[in-house]
Design a protein around this motif. Structure first.
Motif, short mmCIF file in Angstrom:
data_model
loop_
_atom_site.label_atom_id
_atom_site.label_comp_id
_atom_site.label_asym_id
_atom_site.label_seq_id
_atom_site.Cartn_x
_atom_site.Cartn_y
_atom_site.Cartn_z
N ARG A 55 -148.08 -28.41 16.28
CA ARG A 55 -146.77 -28.09 15.73
C ARG A 55 -145.69 -27.86 16.80
O ARG A 55 -144.60 -28.44 16.72
CB ARG A 55 -146.86 -26.88 14.80
CG ARG A 55 -145.54 -26.53 14.11
CD ARG A 55 -145.72 -25.30 13.22
NE ARG A 55 -146.63 -25.56 12.14
CZ ARG A 55 -146.28 -26.10 10.98
NH1 ARG A 55 -145.02 -26.42 10.76
NH2 ARG A 55 -147.17 -26.29 10.03
N PRO A 56 -145.93 -27.00 17.84
CA PRO A 56 -144.86 -26.77 18.82
C PRO A 56 -144.39 -28.05 19.51
O PRO A 56 -143.18 -28.25 19.71
CB PRO A 56 -145.51 -25.80 19.83
CG PRO A 56 -146.60 -25.12 19.06
CD PRO A 56 -147.12 -26.17 18.12
N GLN A 57 -145.33 -28.93 19.85
CA GLN A 57 -144.96 -30.18 20.52
C GLN A 57 -144.18 -31.09 19.57
O GLN A 57 -143.19 -31.73 19.97
CB GLN A 57 -146.21 -30.90 21.01
CG GLN A 57 -145.94 -32.13 21.85
CD GLN A 57 -147.21 -32.81 22.30
OE1 GLN A 57 -148.28 -32.60 21.73
NE2 GLN A 57 -147.10 -33.63 23.33
N ILE A 58 -144.59 -31.14 18.31
CA ILE A 58 -143.89 -31.98 17.33
C ILE A 58 -142.48 -31.46 17.09
O ILE A 58 -141.52 -32.23 17.01
CB ILE A 58 -144.69 -32.03 16.01
CG1 ILE A 58 -146.00 -32.79 16.21
CG2 ILE A 58 -143.88 -32.70 14.91
CD1 ILE A 58 -146.93 -32.77 15.01
N VAL A 59 -142.34 -30.13 16.99
CA VAL A 59 -141.02 -29.53 16.80
C VAL A 59 -140.11 -29.88 17.96
O VAL A 59 -138.94 -30.23 17.78
CB VAL A 59 -141.14 -28.01 16.62
CG1 VAL A 59 -139.77 -27.34 16.71
CG2 VAL A 59 -141.79 -27.68 15.27
N ARG A 60 -140.63 -29.79 19.20
CA ARG A 60 -139.82 -30.14 20.37
C ARG A 60 -139.40 -31.61 20.32
O ARG A 60 -138.26 -31.95 20.62
CB ARG A 60 -140.60 -29.85 21.66
CG ARG A 60 -140.73 -28.38 21.99
CD ARG A 60 -141.20 -28.18 23.42
NE ARG A 60 -142.52 -28.71 23.64
CZ ARG A 60 -143.64 -28.00 23.51
NH1 ARG A 60 -143.57 -26.74 23.14
NH2 ARG A 60 -144.81 -28.54 23.74
N ASP A 92 -131.99 -29.91 9.76
CA ASP A 92 -132.24 -31.05 8.88
C ASP A 92 -133.40 -31.91 9.37
O ASP A 92 -134.05 -32.58 8.57
CB ASP A 92 -130.98 -31.92 8.77
CG ASP A 92 -129.86 -31.22 8.00
OD1 ASP A 92 -130.18 -30.32 7.18
OD2 ASP A 92 -128.69 -31.57 8.20
N ALA A 93 -133.62 -31.91 10.67
CA ALA A 93 -134.66 -32.77 11.25
C ALA A 93 -136.02 -32.10 11.26
O ALA A 93 -137.05 -32.73 10.98
CB ALA A 93 -134.27 -33.19 12.66
N VAL A 94 -136.04 -30.83 11.62
CA VAL A 94 -137.31 -30.12 11.79
C VAL A 94 -137.69 -29.45 10.47
O VAL A 94 -137.54 -28.24 10.29
CB VAL A 94 -137.23 -29.09 12.93
CG1 VAL A 94 -138.59 -28.46 13.18
CG2 VAL A 94 -136.74 -29.77 14.22
N THR A 95 -138.15 -30.27 9.54
CA THR A 95 -138.61 -29.77 8.25
C THR A 95 -140.14 -29.88 8.19
O THR A 95 -140.75 -30.64 8.96
CB THR A 95 -138.01 -30.58 7.10
OG1 THR A 95 -138.48 -31.95 7.19
CG2 THR A 95 -136.48 -30.57 7.17
N GLU A 96 -140.72 -29.17 7.26
CA GLU A 96 -142.18 -29.22 7.13
C GLU A 96 -142.65 -30.63 6.80
O GLU A 96 -143.67 -31.09 7.33
CB GLU A 96 -142.65 -28.24 6.06
CG GLU A 96 -144.16 -28.07 5.98
CD GLU A 96 -144.76 -27.50 7.26
OE1 GLU A 96 -145.95 -27.78 7.52
OE2 GLU A 96 -144.05 -26.78 7.99
N LEU A 145 -145.00 -36.79 10.92
CA LEU A 145 -145.21 -37.24 12.29
C LEU A 145 -146.63 -36.94 12.74
O LEU A 145 -147.26 -37.75 13.43
CB LEU A 145 -144.20 -36.59 13.22
CG LEU A 145 -144.21 -37.07 14.67
CD1 LEU A 145 -144.05 -38.58 14.76
CD2 LEU A 145 -143.11 -36.39 15.47
N TYR A 146 -147.16 -35.79 12.32
CA TYR A 146 -148.54 -35.44 12.67
C TYR A 146 -149.51 -36.47 12.09
O TYR A 146 -150.40 -36.97 12.80
CB TYR A 146 -148.86 -34.05 12.13
CG TYR A 146 -150.32 -33.67 12.24
CD1 TYR A 146 -150.86 -33.27 13.47
CD2 TYR A 146 -151.16 -33.73 11.13
CE1 TYR A 146 -152.20 -32.93 13.57
CE2 TYR A 146 -152.50 -33.39 11.23
CZ TYR A 146 -153.02 -32.99 12.45
OH TYR A 146 -154.35 -32.66 12.55
#
Length: 302
Positions: free
Chosen positions: A250-255, A126-130, A136-137
């Motif tokens: 993207r990887p850092q934002i997902v983390r 639910d949190a890690v959506t496009e 956030l980016y």
């Protein structure tokens, strides 16, 4: 060592899950997931494509959501391991190992971990959506301070006299790139014509910062002393630092989104629960550091 530990943990959890499934009297013939395909049967119990993929993910052989071709050697190898797990679990039940108090505690611990992981996956989904990733980016791009970048080439000579001689050749029209390849003693840049690429001066030795601070595009500065001799530097471009791309970030934002959501969930759960810690930490014992990828403060990925 980490990969081996992860694989061992995956095998333990898989065996535990298999024991629980055996205890329920069978896996059934209904696909556990939409589009799932039966790939084997072990004493009448079906092994599904999803079982093999889940084991491959647990062992770190593929990433979560990555495809695994059923015709591949990797799929066949992992399938054999899943079959072995089911055989071992069935034999353990025959020997009534699941009735042992220690086994019961280990099964309960495995069940807790599996259910906890499933909750985390559900919450993180639910949190890690496009939309959240892009939002956030874009927020971080608005807050980011962009420095000026310089692109330059250099020729490094042994002495100031050698550098002055080369500077005269440049003034007479000689090619900077050709002279860099022919005469520069800097092994890292001479074979690409002295190209330093784009950089901000704060990452360079102080001598470069001082020399290039007010240099114009096309200007040759120097010679000035550097660690390996005397440098002549040609400024080829100046521009604002290019922002990191969404895909690179993207990887850092997902983390960040993952840790942020899990931390919020745990804070709420701990706030509602009655927790009594019955052991006291040793005086002066260092506390465990947070994960390397965990953000230090909410709102900004680190």
């Amino acid at each position: 060592m980490a990969a081996q530990t992860l694989r061992t943990a995956g095998l333990v959890l898989a065996l535990s899950a298999a024991l629980v499934a055996c205890g329920r009297g069978g896996d059934g013939d209904q696909p556990p997931e939409r589009g799932d395909v039966a790939v084997a049967r072990v004493d009448g119990r079906t092994v599904w494509t999803s079982d093999v993929k889940r084991e491959a993910v647990a062992q770190g052989l593929i990433g979560e959501g990555e495809p695994l071709d059923p015709s591949s050697d990797l799929f066949r190898r992992v399938l054999d391991e899943v079959v072995d797990q089911k055989l071992l679990a069935a034999e353990a039940l025959k020997r009534k190992l699941d009735k042992d108090p220690v086994a019961q505690r280990r099964l309960a611990a495995a069940r807790d971990r599996i259910l906890g992981d499933m909750l985390v996956e559900d919450v993180v989904a639910d949190a890690v959506t496009e939309n959240n990733i892009r939002g956030l980016y874009e927020e971080q791009q608005k807050l980011a301070k962009r420095s000026e970048e310089i692109r330059a080439r250099q020729i490094v000579l042994a002495t100031a006299a050698d550098a002055e001689a080369v500077k005269k050749l440049l003034a007479a029209g000689a090619s900077f790139e050709a002279l860099a390849m022919e005469r520069s003693r800097d092994a890292a840049t001479r074979f690409n014509g002295g190209d330093l690429g784009y950089f901000t001066t704060d990452v360079m030795p102080e001598a470069y910062d001082t020399a290039l601070k007010d240099a114009k595009v096309g200007q040759i500065v120097g010679p000035f002393a550097v660690e390996t001799g005397f440098a002549l530097v040609k400024v080829e471009d100046r521009r604002l630092e290019q922002p990191i791309t969404l895909e690179a970030a993207r990887p850092q934002i997902v983390r960040f989104l993952t840790y942020d959501r899990i931390r919020d969930l745990l804070e709420k759960l701990r706030g509602k629960a009655k927790i009594e810690t019955l052991v006291k930490p040793q005086e002066g014992a260092p506390q465990a550091p947070p994960p390397a990828d965990a953000p230090k403060a909410k709102g900004t990925p680190s």
